[in-house]
Design a protein around this motif. Structure first.
Motif, PDB file in Angstrom:
ATOM      1  N   PHE A  13      41.881  42.842  41.795  1.00 14.73           N
ATOM      2  CA  PHE A  13      42.520  43.257  43.041  1.00 14.73           C
ATOM      3  C   PHE A  13      41.515  43.037  44.172  1.00 14.73           C
ATOM      4  O   PHE A  13      40.359  43.467  44.076  1.00 14.73           O
ATOM      5  N   THR A 116      44.964  46.734  48.291  1.00 14.61           N
ATOM      6  CA  THR A 116      43.995  47.013  47.231  1.00 14.61           C
ATOM      7  C   THR A 116      43.868  48.515  47.010  1.00 14.61           C
ATOM      8  O   THR A 116      43.764  48.971  45.866  1.00 14.61           O
ATOM      9  N   GLU A 119      46.703  49.500  44.942  1.00 18.34           N
ATOM     10  CA  GLU A 119      46.521  49.063  43.549  1.00 18.34           C
ATOM     11  C   GLU A 119      45.551  49.973  42.794  1.00 18.34           C
ATOM     12  O   GLU A 119      45.753  50.247  41.607  1.00 18.34           O
TER      13      GLU A 119
END
Length: 192
Positions: A13, A116, A119
């Motif tokens: 990521f 990100t 994630e």
């Protein structure tokens, strides 16, 4: 020759932009080179822009198998990488997230933005809830990039909003040497 089906897929990521410092690109290259040269397949966000493109291109250059996962509506914004080995196009972000969780064996968060951050939360929540099990998650805290988020997660634990074993769900690395300690070459994993 491609290293296809190494039996261990690492989701990376990272940002769809380059960030404000050249060293973000440099660390994305070094991390991806290490994983690729040690026979890990790479899974990432499917775009060709920013650090995501750097990860894909570095993996391809080092003969790693690269899978991209991207919702079709992001093609206008991030441009789908056409030269990777496999592209999975989803209809929604939710489908993309589920695919990341299901096909990846390990996860690494490099510097990135809001996507990100989301994630990171996705993987930690899935690990805590048992949606995914026995999967390694590394926050690569390069030059303290993720320190504030790490502090927040510690606050969540200390404030009683997570189980004490929450700390065991992730590994925090701050340099490439620590990352290498967390990953054996896949050839050693396959023979053990």
């Amino acid at each position: 020759m491609k290293t296809i089906n190494s039996k261990h897929k690492v989701a990376i990521f990272c940002g769809s932009m380059f960030g404000s410092k050249k060293e973000y690109k440099d660390i994305a290259i070094k991390v991806t080179e290490y994983l690729s040269k040690n026979r890990y397949d790479i899974v990432y966000g499917g775009g060709e822009n920013g650090l995501m493109g750097v990860v894909a291109n570095t993996a391809l250059k080092n003969n790693a198998h690269v899978t991209g996962i991207i919702p079709n509506f992001l093609d206008n914004r991030e441009t789908i990488h056409k030269k990777i080995d496999k592209i999975i196009i989803t209809k929604t972000m939710e489908q993309r997230k589920k695919k990341f969780l299901s096909i990846s064996d390990s996860f690494i968060a490099l510097p990135g933005g809001a996507g990100t951050i989301e994630e990171i939360s996705l993987v930690l929540s899935a690990l805590q809830l048992g949606v995914i099990k026995n999967k390694k998650f590394i926050i690569f805290n390069y030059k303290n990039y993720w320190s504030d988020i790490i502090k927040q997660y510690k606050k969540v634990i200390n404030s009683g909003f997570a189980y004490k074993n929450f700390d065991n769900l992730l590994v925090i690395c701050s340099n490439l040497s620590e990352l290498k300690d967390s990953f054996k070459p896949v050839s050693k994993i396959l023979t053990n």
